[in-house]
Design a protein around this motif. Structure first.
Motif, PDB file in Angstrom:
ATOM      1  N   THR A 185       0.835  -1.199   0.000  1.00 54.09           N
ATOM      2  CA  THR A 185       0.000   0.000   0.000  1.00 54.09           C
ATOM      3  C   THR A 185       0.868   1.246   0.000  1.00 54.09           C
ATOM      4  O   THR A 185       1.914   1.292   0.637  1.00 54.09           O
ATOM      5  CB  THR A 185      -0.919   0.016   1.227  1.00 54.09           C
ATOM      6  N   GLY A 186       0.430   2.254  -0.712  1.00 53.33           N
ATOM      7  CA  GLY A 186       1.143   3.525  -0.752  1.00 53.33           C
ATOM      8  C   GLY A 186       0.197   4.655  -1.099  1.00 53.33           C
ATOM      9  O   GLY A 186      -1.021   4.520  -1.003  1.00 53.33           O
ATOM     10  N   ARG A 187       0.793   5.733  -1.544  1.00 53.10           N
ATOM     11  CA  ARG A 187       0.049   6.955  -1.838  1.00 53.10           C
ATOM     12  C   ARG A 187       0.692   7.578  -3.076  1.00 53.10           C
ATOM     13  O   ARG A 187       1.890   7.444  -3.303  1.00 53.10           O
ATOM     14  CB  ARG A 187       0.177   7.883  -0.628  1.00 53.10           C
ATOM     15  N   ALA A 188      -0.101   8.257  -3.888  1.00 54.96           N
ATOM     16  CA  ALA A 188       0.449   8.846  -5.111  1.00 54.96           C
ATOM     17  C   ALA A 188      -0.143  10.219  -5.389  1.00 54.96           C
ATOM     18  O   ALA A 188      -1.354  10.411  -5.313  1.00 54.96           O
ATOM     19  CB  ALA A 188       0.203   7.932  -6.303  1.00 54.96           C
ATOM     20  N   THR A 189       0.732  11.158  -5.700  1.00 55.18           N
ATOM     21  CA  THR A 189       0.351  12.450  -6.245  1.00 55.18           C
ATOM     22  C   THR A 189       0.690  12.414  -7.737  1.00 55.18           C
ATOM     23  O   THR A 189       1.004  11.359  -8.277  1.00 55.18           O
ATOM     24  CB  THR A 189       1.125  13.577  -5.537  1.00 55.18           C
ATOM     25  N   PHE A 190       0.652  13.562  -8.404  1.00 54.65           N
ATOM     26  CA  PHE A 190       1.050  13.588  -9.815  1.00 54.65           C
ATOM     27  C   PHE A 190       1.879  14.832 -10.105  1.00 54.65           C
ATOM     28  O   PHE A 190       1.837  15.826  -9.382  1.00 54.65           O
ATOM     29  CB  PHE A 190      -0.156  13.521 -10.749  1.00 54.65           C
TER      30      PHE A 190
ATOM     31  N   PHE B  99      -6.448   8.114   3.987  1.00 54.27           N
ATOM     32  CA  PHE B  99      -5.088   8.075   4.541  1.00 54.27           C
ATOM     33  C   PHE B  99      -4.744   9.463   5.059  1.00 54.27           C
ATOM     34  O   PHE B  99      -5.474  10.436   4.820  1.00 54.27           O
ATOM     35  CB  PHE B  99      -4.088   7.645   3.462  1.00 54.27           C
ATOM     36  N   ASN B 100      -3.625   9.571   5.748  1.00 51.64           N
ATOM     37  CA  ASN B 100      -3.146  10.854   6.260  1.00 51.64           C
ATOM     38  C   ASN B 100      -2.066  11.434   5.354  1.00 51.64           C
ATOM     39  O   ASN B 100      -1.345  10.690   4.679  1.00 51.64           O
ATOM     40  CB  ASN B 100      -2.571  10.702   7.660  1.00 51.64           C
ATOM     41  N   ASP B 101      -1.932  12.758   5.371  1.00 57.80           N
ATOM     42  CA  ASP B 101      -0.783  13.363   4.724  1.00 57.80           C
ATOM     43  C   ASP B 101       0.337  13.496   5.756  1.00 57.80           C
ATOM     44  O   ASP B 101       0.198  13.064   6.908  1.00 57.80           O
ATOM     45  CB  ASP B 101      -1.148  14.710   4.089  1.00 57.80           C
ATOM     46  N   GLY B 102       1.448  14.072   5.351  1.00 52.86           N
ATOM     47  CA  GLY B 102       2.595  14.164   6.244  1.00 52.86           C
ATOM     48  C   GLY B 102       2.399  15.083   7.429  1.00 52.86           C
ATOM     49  O   GLY B 102       3.225  15.096   8.349  1.00 52.86           O
ATOM     50  N   TYR B 103       1.323  15.865   7.443  1.00 48.81           N
ATOM     51  CA  TYR B 103       1.024  16.751   8.563  1.00 48.81           C
ATOM     52  C   TYR B 103      -0.086  16.195   9.443  1.00 48.81           C
ATOM     53  O   TYR B 103      -0.571  16.874  10.345  1.00 48.81           O
ATOM     54  CB  TYR B 103       0.644  18.136   8.038  1.00 48.81           C
ATOM     55  N   GLY B 104      -0.523  14.968   9.127  1.00 50.99           N
ATOM     56  CA  GLY B 104      -1.516  14.306   9.965  1.00 50.99           C
ATOM     57  C   GLY B 104      -2.954  14.541   9.579  1.00 50.99           C
ATOM     58  O   GLY B 104      -3.863  14.048  10.255  1.00 50.99           O
ATOM     59  N   ALA B 105      -3.207  15.272   8.503  1.00 52.95           N
ATOM     60  CA  ALA B 105      -4.589  15.522   8.064  1.00 52.95           C
ATOM     61  C   ALA B 105      -5.117  14.297   7.324  1.00 52.95           C
ATOM     62  O   ALA B 105      -4.420  13.719   6.494  1.00 52.95           O
ATOM     63  CB  ALA B 105      -4.643  16.751   7.165  1.00 52.95           C
ATOM     64  N   TYR B 106      -6.361  13.922   7.634  1.00 55.41           N
ATOM     65  CA  TYR B 106      -6.963  12.743   7.007  1.00 55.41           C
ATOM     66  C   TYR B 106      -7.644  13.133   5.700  1.00 55.41           C
ATOM     67  O   TYR B 106      -8.361  14.129   5.620  1.00 55.41           O
ATOM     68  CB  TYR B 106      -7.997  12.112   7.945  1.00 55.41           C
TER      69      TYR B 106
ATOM     70  N   LYS C 158       7.346  18.146   2.072  1.00 52.19           N
ATOM     71  CA  LYS C 158       7.276  17.571   3.413  1.00 52.19           C
ATOM     72  C   LYS C 158       5.941  16.862   3.617  1.00 52.19           C
ATOM     73  O   LYS C 158       5.861  15.829   4.284  1.00 52.19           O
ATOM     74  CB  LYS C 158       7.454  18.649   4.480  1.00 52.19           C
ATOM     75  N   ARG C 159       4.913  17.398   2.991  1.00 51.26           N
ATOM     76  CA  ARG C 159       3.580  16.818   3.136  1.00 51.26           C
ATOM     77  C   ARG C 159       3.511  15.417   2.536  1.00 51.26           C
ATOM     78  O   ARG C 159       2.830  14.547   3.054  1.00 51.26           O
ATOM     79  CB  ARG C 159       2.557  17.725   2.450  1.00 51.26           C
ATOM     80  N   TRP C 160       4.247  15.174   1.419  1.00 54.88           N
ATOM     81  CA  TRP C 160       4.102  13.915   0.704  1.00 54.88           C
ATOM     82  C   TRP C 160       5.339  13.030   0.700  1.00 54.88           C
ATOM     83  O   TRP C 160       5.219  11.808   0.737  1.00 54.88           O
ATOM     84  CB  TRP C 160       3.708  14.186  -0.755  1.00 54.88           C
ATOM     85  N   CYS C 161       6.520  13.598   0.647  1.00 55.06           N
ATOM     86  CA  CYS C 161       7.714  12.816   0.300  1.00 55.06           C
ATOM     87  C   CYS C 161       8.639  12.493   1.471  1.00 55.06           C
ATOM     88  O   CYS C 161       9.777  12.057   1.252  1.00 55.06           O
ATOM     89  CB  CYS C 161       8.513  13.551  -0.777  1.00 55.06           C
ATOM     90  N   CYS C 162       8.187  12.710   2.698  1.00 60.84           N
ATOM     91  CA  CYS C 162       9.109  12.570   3.832  1.00 60.84           C
ATOM     92  C   CYS C 162       8.909  11.321   4.681  1.00 60.84           C
ATOM     93  O   CYS C 162       9.336  11.276   5.833  1.00 60.84           O
ATOM     94  CB  CYS C 162       9.061  13.822   4.698  1.00 60.84           C
ATOM     95  N   GLY C 163       8.246  10.305   4.150  1.00 59.41           N
ATOM     96  CA  GLY C 163       8.309   9.000   4.792  1.00 59.41           C
ATOM     97  C   GLY C 163       7.207   8.617   5.734  1.00 59.41           C
ATOM     98  O   GLY C 163       7.278   7.554   6.350  1.00 59.41           O
ATOM     99  N   ASP C 164       6.167   9.454   5.898  1.00 58.22           N
ATOM    100  CA  ASP C 164       5.073   9.028   6.769  1.00 58.22           C
ATOM    101  C   ASP C 164       4.298   7.882   6.138  1.00 58.22           C
ATOM    102  O   ASP C 164       3.611   7.122   6.818  1.00 58.22           O
ATOM    103  CB  ASP C 164       4.124  10.197   7.047  1.00 58.22           C
TER     104      ASP C 164
END
Length: 209
Positions: free
Chosen positions: A24-29, A84-91, A125-131
């Motif tokens: 499982t993961g997450r994707a932006t574009f 899912f959450n973003d890197g700042y904890g928002a669902y 930081k919101r997407w690419c920092c490992g959360d």
């Protein structure tokens, strides 16, 4: 000559990669500027639509466990209907945004989604920092899975050979044509032989994915 031989050897190795279990993961574009997919950190140059996976490419977050040596490797990706959450904890609720949860696209890693990127600090930081395991899909690949208006989706992914053919390939246009009429136009003077992936695929045209 040496670099060409390395690409050929890499292609031979990639062709034998067995399909693995789904993760499982997450994707932006990215790529809405019409050029950034062609200037990736892997150095493949301007990508031709008919070489390898074409414009179905991705930038991998540089903090994920398999980032090292990921250039030129391929992943099968499909949209996953979940939140899912973003890197700042928002669902973020993305339970009902997938076009077809069984359809998938094969992307080649050609670029990096850097965690440390001062020029776009908040977003990176919101997407690419490992959360969460994260990849930035090209617009071309993303819009086969979900409408770009959602910005980010949950995905299931697995490592596959670059010549792997999904049982149900995702197709364009699920969500209509891109609203950027010049999005896919090459820069003046470009030709397909500027794509440095050509030796990896023996000069073959786009794989039938």
């Amino acid at each position: 000559m040496a670099s060409t031989m390395l690409l050929v050897l890499a292609a031979l190795a990639l062709a034998t990669v067995p399909a693995q279990a789904w993760s499982t993961g997450r994707a932006t574009f990215y790529g809405t500027d019409g050029w950034s997919i062609h200037s990736g950190s892997c150095g493949y140059g301007q990508l031709a639509e008919d070489v390898g996976t074409g414009w179905d490419v991705a930038a991998l977050a540089d903090v994920v466990s398999d980032f090292q040596g990921s250039c030129g490797k391929c992943k099968e990706v499909k949209c996953k209907p979940t939140g899912f959450n973003d890197g700042y904890g928002a669902y973020l609720d993305r339970a009902n945004v997938c076009f077809d949860t069984e359809a998938s696209v094969v992307v080649m890693i050609t670029d990096t989604c850097p965690c440390h990127y001062p020029g776009n600090y908040y977003s990176n930081k919101r997407w690419c920092c490992g959360d969460m395991y994260h990849m930035d899909l090209s617009m071309w690949a993303y819009e086969k899975l979900a409408d770009p208006k959602w910005g980010v989706i949950a995905v299931e992914w697995r490592d596959v050979a670059c010549n792997y053919r999904p049982s149900k390939p995702a197709q364009r246009p699920w969500g209509g044509k891109s609203d950027m009429p010049d999005f896919y136009k090459p820069r003046p003077g470009w030709n397909r032989y500027m794509d440095k992936r050509l030796p990896m695929f023996g000069g073959n045209r786009r794989l039938k994915l």
